[in-house]
Design an enzyme around this catalytic site. Structure first.
Site, PDB file in Angstrom:
ATOM      1  N   GLY A   1      -7.513  -4.577   6.362  1.00 25.51           N
ATOM      2  CA  GLY A   1      -6.883  -3.601   7.253  1.00 25.51           C
ATOM      3  C   GLY A   1      -7.635  -3.381   8.553  1.00 25.51           C
TER       4      GLY A   1
ATOM      5  N   SER B   1      -6.874  -9.141   6.473  1.00 24.09           N
ATOM      6  CA  SER B   1      -6.343  -9.374   7.817  1.00 24.09           C
ATOM      7  C   SER B   1      -5.711 -10.763   7.995  1.00 24.09           C
ATOM      8  CB  SER B   1      -7.413  -9.114   8.876  1.00 24.09           C
ATOM      9  OG  SER B   1      -7.818  -7.752   8.829  1.00 24.09           O
TER      10      SER B   1
ATOM     11  N   HIS C   1      -8.283  -3.430  -6.576  1.00 21.23           N
ATOM     12  CA  HIS C   1      -8.157  -3.475  -5.110  1.00 21.23           C
ATOM     13  C   HIS C   1      -9.232  -2.590  -4.481  1.00 21.23           C
ATOM     14  CE1 HIS C   1      -6.609  -2.953  -1.060  1.00 21.23           C
ATOM     15  NE2 HIS C   1      -5.950  -4.081  -1.256  1.00 21.23           N
TER      16      HIS C   1
ATOM     17  N   GLU D   1     -11.275 -10.469  -1.526  1.00 23.39           N
ATOM     18  CA  GLU D   1     -10.920  -9.664  -0.363  1.00 23.39           C
ATOM     19  C   GLU D   1     -12.144  -8.909   0.126  1.00 23.39           C
ATOM     20  OE1 GLU D   1      -6.503  -8.670  -0.294  1.00 23.39           O
ATOM     21  OE2 GLU D   1      -7.426  -7.228  -1.624  1.00 23.39           O
TER      22      GLU D   1
ATOM     23  N   LYS E   1       0.858  -1.194   0.000  1.00 21.28           N
ATOM     24  CA  LYS E   1       0.000   0.000   0.000  1.00 21.28           C
ATOM     25  C   LYS E   1       0.899   1.251   0.000  1.00 21.28           C
ATOM     26  CE  LYS E   1      -3.312  -2.717   2.601  1.00 21.28           C
ATOM     27  NZ  LYS E   1      -4.682  -2.749   3.058  1.00 21.28           N
TER      28      LYS E   1
END
Ligand code: PEP
Length: 235
Positions: free
Chosen positions: A165, A195, A90, A159, A9
């Site tokens: 996060g 995570s 993403h 995801e 990131k």
């Protein structure tokens, strides 16, 4: 052996990225694993001499070779470092940077035509997850609009937005249910992200339909990332 990917990131500098890549590469020289990906910031991209299964990818690029797109990079900047791998779709680019499915599909088509390895991310926000599995699967169909799932150089990453996060990992049942459904639709490798950390990576990688993991936060310390690879290389 699972695929293991690190998404930096907006973290690390050029010099810390170079050290990180060197540590991971040294580990991989003497350990046999599946593909490992590192996605540094655009400013930390470089030509790194690595073992064949360590791939450096771009977190993002614009669908152009070069031109007037202030703040973006194109394939001219990626070609300089022989980078042929890119993350597309993403959730942070969809939900924070405002990329629409139309923009994402256009980017996908562009990089597909150039033969890039594409890690294509999909995942539902919390309110959709709370409406159940059917709603989640339906939502993800909208994220496949304009996306050729038969593309040979494709890796898909599931995801869930609410797990990225946040420290909240999807349950094993959540992951298996979604992965089994996606596997019926697409035969490409399917990663889970959200995570993932040292404490749960082994069990997640063993779930039905999981071919590997895409890791943000828990990948940022090289030694931790190496432990993650170490703990999954026998699976
Ligand atoms: C990600 O950035 O793709 C991700 C899964 O982040 P985190 O591991 O921090 O949830």
């Amino acid at each position: 052996m699972p695929i293991i990917a690190a998404n930096f990131k907006t973290n690390h500098t050029r010099s810390s990225t170079a050290k990180y890549v060197s540590l991971v590469n040294n580990y991989l020289k003497t350990n046999s694993t599946s593909d490992v990906y590192i996605f540094p910031t655009a400013t930390s991209l470089d030509y790194f001499e690595t073992v064949a299964n360590l791939h450096i990818g771009a977190q993002n690029a614009y669908a152009t070779q070069n031109g007037s797109f202030t703040g973006e990079i194109g394939t001219e900047q990626l070609d300089e470092f022989y980078i042929k791998t890119i993350l597309i779709g993403h959730s942070e680019r969809r939900h924070i940077l405002g990329e629409t499915q139309e923009m994402i599909a256009q980017k996908y088509q562009y990089f597909k035509a150039l033969g890039y390895r594409i890690i294509y991310c999909v995942g539902e926000p919390l309110e959709i997850k709370e409406s159940g599995l059917d709603a989640t699967l339906q939502y993800m169909q909208t994220q496949f609009e304009g996306i050729d799932l038969s593309y040979e150089n494709l890796v898909v990453a599931y995801e869930p937005v609410w797990a990225i996060g946040t420290g909240v990992t999807a349950t094993n049942d959540d992951i298996v249910n979604v992965h089994q459904a996606l596997k019926k639709q697409c035969s490409k490798p399917l990663l889970y992200g959200g995570s993932v950390k040292l404490g749960n990576v082994e069990s997640i990688c063993q779930l039905d339909g999981v071919d590997g993991v895409l890791i943000g936060t828990a990948s940022w310390v090289a030694e931790d990332f190496i432990k993650i690879i170490e703990n999954t290389k026998e699976l």
